[in-house]
Design a protein around this motif. Structure first.
Motif, PDB file in Angstrom:
ATOM      1  N   ASP A  14       0.791  -1.141   0.190  1.00 52.65           N
ATOM      2  CA  ASP A  14      -0.161  -0.125  -0.029  1.00 52.65           C
ATOM      3  C   ASP A  14       0.939   1.080   0.085  1.00 52.65           C
ATOM      4  O   ASP A  14       1.924   1.110   0.715  1.00 52.65           O
ATOM      5  N   CYS A  15       0.513   2.341  -0.609  1.00 51.51           N
ATOM      6  CA  CYS A  15       1.139   3.554  -0.665  1.00 51.51           C
ATOM      7  C   CYS A  15       1.101   4.273   0.537  1.00 51.51           C
ATOM      8  O   CYS A  15       0.016   4.628   0.754  1.00 51.51           O
ATOM      9  N   PRO A  16       2.182   4.691   0.965  1.00 53.43           N
ATOM     10  CA  PRO A  16       2.331   5.602   2.155  1.00 53.43           C
ATOM     11  C   PRO A  16       1.870   6.947   2.070  1.00 53.43           C
ATOM     12  O   PRO A  16       1.351   7.790   2.793  1.00 53.43           O
ATOM     13  N   LYS A  22      -2.244  -1.799  -2.903  1.00 50.45           N
ATOM     14  CA  LYS A  22      -1.265  -2.650  -3.565  1.00 50.45           C
ATOM     15  C   LYS A  22      -1.112  -1.657  -4.903  1.00 50.45           C
ATOM     16  O   LYS A  22      -0.718  -2.439  -6.217  1.00 50.45           O
ATOM     17  N   SER A  23      -0.504  -0.558  -4.668  1.00 50.02           N
ATOM     18  CA  SER A  23      -0.157   0.151  -5.884  1.00 50.02           C
ATOM     19  C   SER A  23       1.377   0.547  -5.871  1.00 50.02           C
ATOM     20  O   SER A  23       2.025   0.967  -6.733  1.00 50.02           O
ATOM     21  N   LEU A  24       2.012   0.280  -4.791  1.00 46.44           N
ATOM     22  CA  LEU A  24       3.474   0.427  -4.400  1.00 46.44           C
ATOM     23  C   LEU A  24       4.278  -0.936  -4.935  1.00 46.44           C
ATOM     24  O   LEU A  24       3.992  -1.919  -4.283  1.00 46.44           O
ATOM     25  N   THR A  45       7.945   2.633  -5.864  1.00 40.65           N
ATOM     26  CA  THR A  45       7.324   3.322  -6.818  1.00 40.65           C
ATOM     27  C   THR A  45       5.991   3.068  -6.723  1.00 40.65           C
ATOM     28  O   THR A  45       5.338   1.982  -6.859  1.00 40.65           O
ATOM     29  N   CYS A  46       5.130   4.170  -6.851  1.00 40.08           N
ATOM     30  CA  CYS A  46       3.763   4.083  -6.729  1.00 40.08           C
ATOM     31  C   CYS A  46       3.048   4.281  -8.136  1.00 40.08           C
ATOM     32  O   CYS A  46       3.423   5.380  -8.725  1.00 40.08           O
ATOM     33  N   ASP A  47       2.500   3.315  -8.601  1.00 39.59           N
ATOM     34  CA  ASP A  47       1.613   3.440  -9.700  1.00 39.59           C
ATOM     35  C   ASP A  47       0.671   4.506  -9.985  1.00 39.59           C
ATOM     36  O   ASP A  47       0.381   5.351 -10.901  1.00 39.59           O
ATOM     37  N   LYS A  48       0.004   5.012  -8.756  1.00 41.14           N
ATOM     38  CA  LYS A  48      -1.076   5.902  -8.728  1.00 41.14           C
ATOM     39  C   LYS A  48      -0.767   7.284  -8.628  1.00 41.14           C
ATOM     40  O   LYS A  48      -1.021   8.263  -9.401  1.00 41.14           O
ATOM     41  N   CYS A  49       0.442   7.566  -7.647  1.00 41.37           N
ATOM     42  CA  CYS A  49       0.707   9.135  -7.369  1.00 41.37           C
ATOM     43  C   CYS A  49       2.045   9.313  -7.866  1.00 41.37           C
ATOM     44  O   CYS A  49       2.637  10.417  -7.715  1.00 41.37           O
ATOM     45  N   GLY A  50       2.768   8.266  -8.301  1.00 43.28           N
ATOM     46  CA  GLY A  50       4.223   8.553  -8.851  1.00 43.28           C
ATOM     47  C   GLY A  50       5.206   8.609  -7.686  1.00 43.28           C
ATOM     48  O   GLY A  50       6.410   9.071  -7.983  1.00 43.28           O
TER      49      GLY A  50
HETATM   50 ZN   LIG Z   1       0.814   6.430  -4.124  1.00 41.97          ZN
END
Ligand SMILES: [Zn+2]
Length: 197
Positions: A14-16, A22-24, A45-50
């Motif tokens: 999960d992205c902090p 599950k995007s990280l 690296t996060c897929d959603k926020c970069g």
């Molecule tokens: Zn993110």
């Protein structure tokens, strides 16, 4: 760089930053790097926020060591391997580079180290900008001149490389090396999280 012994694994987390599930992508990679030994590199690296971040941890615990070299013009090509945990000092010039979270290890030579110091001084002058005091500016220009004198072989000075993990070296038969005392190790910055084994 393709002869390194490389192992890699990726997992999702999960992205902090943005909180997406599950995007990280968390990538763990162990490298065996000449002079430096085994290193664990973790990058996310996060897929959603970069969001991106990376960190390296030395898996080697060699004895804490200090190298001292008197630099003259014959020593400009001497090979220097500086790990992420090493501190480089040129005490007679009042220069010191300590490891920070973004420190990288590199293999260079004495001339390359001098150029890095030069670039650091120039960056510092630029950071001060127009508001720079005459004293600071003159001091910086004096240091640049001294570095240049060393590069031209007109000035001899001392280069010290200290690494609490012993993964750095000044590769020259004239370099003195000695073990660091625990007190000296405590005073050194390491630049990253260390794992006690
Ligand atoms: Zn993110």
């Amino acid at each position: 760089m393709d002869n390194f012994d490389e192992k890699k694994d990726v997992m999702l987390s999960d992205c902090p930053v943005c909180g997406s599930k599950k995007s990280l992508h968390v990538t763990n990679k162990t490298d065996n790097i000449p002079y430096f030994g085994d290193i664990l590199e973790t990058s996310v690296t996060c897929d959603k926020c970069g969001y991106q971040s990376s960190d390296s941890i030395s898996l080697e615990h060699n004895e804490p060591k200090r190298y001292i070299l008197k630099i003259s013009d014959e020593k400009l090509n001497t090979r220097v391997a500086k790990s992420q945990t090493a501190t480089i000092t040129m005490p007679e010039l009042g220069l010191k580079v300590e490891p920070g979270p973004k420190s990288q290890g590199y293999v260079s030579n004495v001339e390359g180290i001098l150029s890095r110091f030069e670039q650091a001084v120039i960056r510092a002058i630029k950071l001060e900008g127009e508001g720079i005091s005459e004293e600071v500016q003159n001091n910086a220009l004096d240091i640049l001149e001294l570095i240049n004198n060393v590069k031209m072989g007109e000035l001899q000075t001392i280069l010290i490389l200290e690494d609490p993990f012993g993964n750095s070296v000044i590769d020259d038969e004239d370099a003195e090396s000695e073990l660091l005392t625990p007190e000296e190790v405590d005073k050194l910055q390491t630049g990253f999280t260390t794992i006690d084994q």
